[in-house]
Design an enzyme around this catalytic site. Sequence first.
Site, PDB file in Angstrom:
ATOM      1  N   LYS A  43       0.748  -1.510   0.207  1.00 27.28           N
ATOM      2  CA  LYS A  43      -0.524  -0.025  -0.157  1.00 27.28           C
ATOM      3  C   LYS A  43       0.790   1.299  -0.044  1.00 27.28           C
ATOM      4  O   LYS A  43       0.574   2.380  -0.855  1.00 27.28           O
ATOM      5  CB  LYS A  43      -0.722   0.088   1.403  1.00 27.28           C
ATOM      6  CG  LYS A  43      -1.758  -0.652   1.052  1.00 27.28           C
ATOM      7  CD  LYS A  43      -3.561  -1.104   1.915  1.00 27.28           C
ATOM      8  CE  LYS A  43      -4.342  -2.230   2.390  1.00 27.28           C
ATOM      9  NZ  LYS A  43      -4.243  -2.980   0.945  1.00 27.28           N
ATOM     10  N   ASN A 188     -12.266   2.900   2.907  1.00 22.76           N
ATOM     11  CA  ASN A 188     -12.926   1.931   2.523  1.00 22.76           C
ATOM     12  C   ASN A 188     -14.179   1.385   2.816  1.00 22.76           C
ATOM     13  O   ASN A 188     -14.161   1.418   4.159  1.00 22.76           O
ATOM     14  CB  ASN A 188     -12.681   1.362   1.194  1.00 22.76           C
ATOM     15  CG  ASN A 188     -12.277  -0.262   2.284  1.00 22.76           C
ATOM     16  OD1 ASN A 188     -12.790  -0.701   3.291  1.00 22.76           O
ATOM     17  ND2 ASN A 188     -11.568  -1.445   1.578  1.00 22.76           N
ATOM     18  N   ALA A 253      -4.978  -2.226  -5.454  1.00 21.60           N
ATOM     19  CA  ALA A 253      -3.919  -0.407  -5.322  1.00 21.60           C
ATOM     20  C   ALA A 253      -5.466   0.414  -6.207  1.00 21.60           C
ATOM     21  O   ALA A 253      -4.487   1.291  -6.393  1.00 21.60           O
ATOM     22  CB  ALA A 253      -3.347  -0.278  -6.554  1.00 21.60           C
ATOM     23  N   ALA A 254      -6.643   0.455  -6.006  1.00 21.60           N
ATOM     24  CA  ALA A 254      -7.884   1.323  -6.625  1.00 21.60           C
ATOM     25  C   ALA A 254      -7.373   1.765  -5.527  1.00 21.60           C
ATOM     26  O   ALA A 254      -7.409   3.644  -5.591  1.00 21.60           O
ATOM     27  CB  ALA A 254      -9.120   0.374  -6.783  1.00 21.60           C
ATOM     28  N   GLY A 255      -7.780   1.781  -4.085  1.00 18.01           N
ATOM     29  CA  GLY A 255      -7.672   2.552  -3.303  1.00 18.01           C
ATOM     30  C   GLY A 255      -6.210   3.259  -3.097  1.00 18.01           C
ATOM     31  O   GLY A 255      -6.150   4.508  -2.907  1.00 18.01           O
ATOM     32  N   ASP A 256      -5.064   3.280  -3.271  1.00 21.98           N
ATOM     33  CA  ASP A 256      -4.362   3.254  -3.135  1.00 21.98           C
ATOM     34  C   ASP A 256      -4.003   4.780  -4.208  1.00 21.98           C
ATOM     35  O   ASP A 256      -3.258   5.498  -4.407  1.00 21.98           O
ATOM     36  CB  ASP A 256      -3.114   2.827  -3.407  1.00 21.98           C
ATOM     37  CG  ASP A 256      -2.600   1.091  -2.718  1.00 21.98           C
ATOM     38  OD1 ASP A 256      -2.899   1.695  -1.313  1.00 21.98           O
ATOM     39  OD2 ASP A 256      -2.263   0.334  -3.277  1.00 21.98           O
TER      40      ASP A 256
HETATM   41  O1  RIB Z   1      -3.315  -1.446  -1.553  1.00 22.42           O
HETATM   42  C1  RIB Z   1      -3.059  -3.571  -1.980  1.00 22.42           C
HETATM   43  C2  RIB Z   1      -2.266  -4.109  -2.025  1.00 22.42           C
HETATM   44  O2  RIB Z   1      -2.073  -4.355  -0.537  1.00 22.42           O
HETATM   45  C3  RIB Z   1      -1.144  -4.586  -3.029  1.00 22.42           C
HETATM   46  O3  RIB Z   1      -0.315  -4.541  -3.465  1.00 22.42           O
HETATM   47  C4  RIB Z   1      -0.530  -5.669  -1.345  1.00 22.42           C
HETATM   48  O4  RIB Z   1       0.809  -5.527  -1.358  1.00 22.42           O
HETATM   49  C5  RIB Z   1      -1.151  -5.457  -0.199  1.00 22.42           C
HETATM   50  O5  RIB Z   1      -0.078  -4.237   0.394  1.00 22.42           O
END
Ligand code: RIB
Length: 310
Positions: A43, A188, A253-256
């Site tokens: 993340k 979320n 990774a949408a939230g990231d």
């Molecule tokens: O938010 C997605 C991420 O959560 C992934 O890339 C995984 O490594 C976890 O950390």
Amino acid sequence: MCSLEKILVIGSANVDFVVDVEDMPALGETLLCKEFQKVPGGKGANQAYACGRLGGDTMFLSVVGRDELGDVLIENLKRANVCTKAIRQAGQANTGMAIVYVDHAGDNSIVVVPGANSLCDVAYLEQNLRYIEDSSIVLLQMEIPFESVCYAVRRAKALGKTVILNPAPVPEYIPEDIYQGLDFITPNESEFKRLTGCPSEELEDIAAYGQKLLAQGVRHVIVTLGGRGAILITQEGWQCYPPPSVKVVDTTAAGDTFNAALARKLAEGCTPQEAIQFANYASALAVSKPGAQPSIPSYAEVVQFIQSTR
Ligand code: RIB
């Protein structure tokens, strides 16, 4: 380009082992799959990478192993123009790893093996305090030790920085002074439910339960709602911002991407409302491609996408 405030991301870095499945394995079930992909994730690293891809002036504090996977993660961040000079490569632990299951609907289940992320401790952050001092916006998640997150929030707030906490995964408990140090909290839906006890998916109920976080001292509550976009809740009221519609391939990774895009637009001086709308577009692009970091769009791609939908 106008001048941008500096963004400091503090958090985890993992290599994701991605397994595509038709449906998530049930309890006790064994599934066969053809292959797995190995992609940069975590993340913290995803958020730093996304800030960099989106043109942000980005510094990343994290700990990886002194191993090949650690090298791969650092190289990928460099390709997105993230400053990696303070990332520690520790000899006594392996780089963090995550097993990511992605089903036919693009939804995921993730198990993280923290490894070197556990060494992203208060001592490491103390050694790198100058980077907190140097930044304007500090972006955090919860895949590093809890005390480290608390330390960073307290330090950043005392220094007058804008603090964004993406509470993923949700901790058992968040101390009151940490809530008071947050300019933005960005759970979320399931994280929000755990934080507030909100029993419903209705926007009015989410807005009402968001008051709990405001009462604890958070300035802006943003709940990301997947295909429904994101809701902003403040003392002035609430509003939901729907996302553009896309075909969902993989939500990893949408939230990231959302958090990074939010930080990136705040760094430009945009309002939270403007930043959320940009972040909705950026994360919509991320869900339309597979993988964590490989799915994250550049600034130009997001702008082009926004223009194409007008
Ligand atoms: O938010 C997605 C991420 O959560 C992934 O890339 C995984 O490594 C976890 O950390």
